[in-house]
Every structure is written in C-alpha cells, then in structure tokens.
Design a protein around this motif. Structure first.
Motif, PDB file in Angstrom:
ATOM      1  N   CYS A   5       0.841  -1.190   0.000  1.00 31.34           N
ATOM      2  CA  CYS A   5       0.000   0.000   0.000  1.00 31.34           C
ATOM      3  C   CYS A   5       0.881   1.247   0.000  1.00 31.34           C
ATOM      4  O   CYS A   5       1.852   1.332   0.730  1.00 31.34           O
ATOM      5  CB  CYS A   5      -0.904  -0.021   1.221  1.00 31.34           C
ATOM      6  SG  CYS A   5      -1.944   1.438   1.356  1.00 31.34           S
ATOM      7  N   LYS A   7      -0.170   4.085   0.907  1.00 33.00           N
ATOM      8  CA  LYS A   7      -0.643   5.004   1.941  1.00 33.00           C
ATOM      9  C   LYS A   7      -0.090   4.635   3.312  1.00 33.00           C
ATOM     10  O   LYS A   7       0.525   5.449   3.991  1.00 33.00           O
ATOM     11  CB  LYS A   7      -2.163   5.010   1.973  1.00 33.00           C
ATOM     12  CG  LYS A   7      -2.729   6.079   2.888  1.00 33.00           C
ATOM     13  CD  LYS A   7      -4.231   6.108   2.781  1.00 33.00           C
ATOM     14  CE  LYS A   7      -4.797   7.207   3.675  1.00 33.00           C
ATOM     15  NZ  LYS A   7      -6.265   7.260   3.581  1.00 33.00           N
ATOM     16  N   CYS A   8      -0.298   3.365   3.694  1.00 39.18           N
ATOM     17  CA  CYS A   8       0.140   2.953   5.028  1.00 39.18           C
ATOM     18  C   CYS A   8       1.438   2.154   4.963  1.00 39.18           C
ATOM     19  O   CYS A   8       1.953   1.727   5.984  1.00 39.18           O
ATOM     20  CB  CYS A   8      -0.963   2.153   5.725  1.00 39.18           C
ATOM     21  SG  CYS A   8      -1.396   0.617   4.898  1.00 39.18           S
ATOM     22  N   CYS A  20      -6.246  -2.106  -0.179  1.00 36.93           N
ATOM     23  CA  CYS A  20      -5.532  -2.355   1.063  1.00 36.93           C
ATOM     24  C   CYS A  20      -6.495  -2.820   2.151  1.00 36.93           C
ATOM     25  O   CYS A  20      -7.493  -2.154   2.421  1.00 36.93           O
ATOM     26  CB  CYS A  20      -4.814  -1.075   1.498  1.00 36.93           C
ATOM     27  SG  CYS A  20      -3.947  -1.261   3.063  1.00 36.93           S
ATOM     28  N   CYS A  23      -6.207  -0.021   5.334  1.00 39.43           N
ATOM     29  CA  CYS A  23      -6.758   1.332   5.294  1.00 39.43           C
ATOM     30  C   CYS A  23      -7.750   1.522   4.153  1.00 39.43           C
ATOM     31  O   CYS A  23      -8.408   2.538   4.072  1.00 39.43           O
ATOM     32  CB  CYS A  23      -5.619   2.346   5.170  1.00 39.43           C
ATOM     33  SG  CYS A  23      -4.715   2.225   3.612  1.00 39.43           S
ATOM     34  N   PHE A  25      -7.087   1.820   1.048  1.00 36.56           N
ATOM     35  CA  PHE A  25      -6.535   2.599  -0.045  1.00 36.56           C
ATOM     36  C   PHE A  25      -6.415   1.734  -1.290  1.00 36.56           C
ATOM     37  O   PHE A  25      -6.129   0.545  -1.211  1.00 36.56           O
ATOM     38  CB  PHE A  25      -5.166   3.132   0.383  1.00 36.56           C
ATOM     39  CG  PHE A  25      -4.738   4.336  -0.413  1.00 36.56           C
ATOM     40  CD1 PHE A  25      -5.519   5.481  -0.435  1.00 36.56           C
ATOM     41  CD2 PHE A  25      -3.537   4.329  -1.108  1.00 36.56           C
ATOM     42  CE1 PHE A  25      -5.121   6.593  -1.152  1.00 36.56           C
ATOM     43  CE2 PHE A  25      -3.135   5.441  -1.830  1.00 36.56           C
ATOM     44  CZ  PHE A  25      -3.929   6.568  -1.852  1.00 36.56           C
TER      45      PHE A  25
HETATM   46 ZN    ZN Z   1      -3.034   0.824   3.287  1.00 43.12          ZN
END
Ligand code: ZN
Length: 42
Positions: A5, A7-8, A20, A23, A25
């Motif tokens: 991911c 994002k995280c 994901c 999260c 995403f």
């Molecule tokens: Zn994520």
C-alpha cells in the motif's frame, strides 16, 4: 501476489481485490518489483 500500500506502507497478499485491507486505499504497488526512486545527485 504481494502488494504494498502506498498510503500505510504495509505489504500484503492479494489475488483479486486490489485494495488495502488495512486502510482501504486503492493505490498499490507490486512488492515483487523493486520500485526505487532514489535520484543520485550528480
Ligand atoms: Zn493501506
């Protein structure tokens, strides 16, 4: 296939759902492919 991911920054295995599980995403990269964006200063 292992994805990561953006994002995280967590990696996980996905087969069908490109999302994901942590999260939610939807922008992922394949963890197998080394995506290195380091720009060396010349
Ligand atoms: Zn994520």
């Amino acid at each position: 296939m292992e994805h990561k991911c953006l994002k995280c920054k967590k990696s996980f295995n996905l087969e069908d759902r490109i999302r994901c599980p942590f999260c939610g995403f939807r922008v992922l990269v394949k963890a197998r492919v080394p995506i290195v964006k380091k720009v060396k200063a010349r």
